[in-house]
Design a protein around this motif. Sequence first.
Motif, PDB file in Angstrom:
ATOM      1  N   MET A  47       0.883  -1.871  -0.037  1.00  0.00           N
ATOM      2  CA  MET A  47      -0.098   0.042   0.302  1.00  0.00           C
ATOM      3  C   MET A  47       1.019   1.329  -0.385  1.00  0.00           C
ATOM      4  O   MET A  47       1.679   1.201   0.694  1.00  0.00           O
ATOM      5  N   ASN A  48      -0.002   1.878  -0.693  1.00  0.00           N
ATOM      6  CA  ASN A  48       1.438   2.894  -0.605  1.00  0.00           C
ATOM      7  C   ASN A  48       0.609   4.393   0.510  1.00  0.00           C
ATOM      8  O   ASN A  48      -0.411   4.990   0.304  1.00  0.00           O
ATOM      9  N   GLY A  93      -7.270   8.167   0.795  1.00  0.00           N
ATOM     10  CA  GLY A  93      -8.426   7.471   1.180  1.00  0.00           C
ATOM     11  C   GLY A  93      -9.167   8.138   3.171  1.00  0.00           C
ATOM     12  O   GLY A  93     -10.325   8.061   3.353  1.00  0.00           O
ATOM     13  N   GLN A  94      -8.043   8.007   3.628  1.00  0.00           N
ATOM     14  CA  GLN A  94      -8.142   8.570   5.098  1.00  0.00           C
ATOM     15  C   GLN A  94      -9.134  10.207   5.199  1.00  0.00           C
ATOM     16  O   GLN A  94     -10.068  10.217   5.890  1.00  0.00           O
ATOM     17  N   GLN A 148     -18.551  -1.262  -1.486  1.00  0.00           N
ATOM     18  CA  GLN A 148     -17.392  -1.230  -0.994  1.00  0.00           C
ATOM     19  C   GLN A 148     -16.239  -0.995  -1.398  1.00  0.00           C
ATOM     20  O   GLN A 148     -15.071  -1.299  -1.145  1.00  0.00           O
ATOM     21  N   GLN A 149     -16.453  -0.341  -3.044  1.00  0.00           N
ATOM     22  CA  GLN A 149     -15.402   0.412  -3.713  1.00  0.00           C
ATOM     23  C   GLN A 149     -14.795   1.405  -3.067  1.00  0.00           C
ATOM     24  O   GLN A 149     -13.598   1.939  -2.679  1.00  0.00           O
ATOM     25  N   ILE A 150     -16.476   2.359  -1.621  1.00  0.00           N
ATOM     26  CA  ILE A 150     -15.830   3.525  -1.442  1.00  0.00           C
ATOM     27  C   ILE A 150     -14.661   2.550  -0.241  1.00  0.00           C
ATOM     28  O   ILE A 150     -13.389   3.458   0.786  1.00  0.00           O
ATOM     29  N   GLN A 151     -14.719   0.814   0.358  1.00  0.00           N
ATOM     30  CA  GLN A 151     -14.543   0.684   2.057  1.00  0.00           C
ATOM     31  C   GLN A 151     -13.078   1.061   1.082  1.00  0.00           C
ATOM     32  O   GLN A 151     -12.039   1.360   1.994  1.00  0.00           O
ATOM     33  N   GLY A 197      -7.248   2.630   1.242  1.00  0.00           N
ATOM     34  CA  GLY A 197      -6.620   2.574   0.705  1.00  0.00           C
ATOM     35  C   GLY A 197      -5.572   1.230  -0.074  1.00  0.00           C
ATOM     36  O   GLY A 197      -4.655   1.454  -0.864  1.00  0.00           O
ATOM     37  N   ALA A 198      -6.895   0.817   0.153  1.00  0.00           N
ATOM     38  CA  ALA A 198      -6.436  -0.622  -0.973  1.00  0.00           C
ATOM     39  C   ALA A 198      -6.675  -0.489  -2.343  1.00  0.00           C
ATOM     40  O   ALA A 198      -5.729  -1.230  -3.168  1.00  0.00           O
TER      41      ALA A 198
END
Length: 133
Positions: free
Chosen positions: A1-2, A9-10, A35-38, A43-44
């Motif tokens: 994860m970058n 994401g945070q 789920q995509q928003i999650q 940051g996944a």
Amino acid sequence: MNKIDVLVGQRIRARRYALGISQTELGDAIGVKFQQIQKYETGANRVSASRLWAVAEKLGVDVLYFFEGIRPAEDGSIDTDDAVDHLEFLSDHDAILMMELFRKLPGPQRNAVLSFMQSLVVNPKQKNMGLAS
């Protein structure tokens, strides 16, 4: 994860949370499932430029909001090790409640609460010297 993907994401999560928007609502607005928003928020998965633009519009911020605080290192590279989300506290319901209550206080009471909170924070020098528990 970058680290930058995680930071972005945070920021998405903090802003969404502050506005009281659900992951489903944000997903519907930009054409993805919750789920995509999650995955974006953890940051996944990286957020494409066009999606980030749509997220910014839905959340009422400029797209630059997601990159505030990321600065180039002295050698010109992007310094991701020092990338810190100073708005992460907006993901914490208790922190938001404290801010809302704090804003309602008159000036003298604000100062007293602020002094009290500062007294509760451990001095980093004391912690390093083993004086704090």
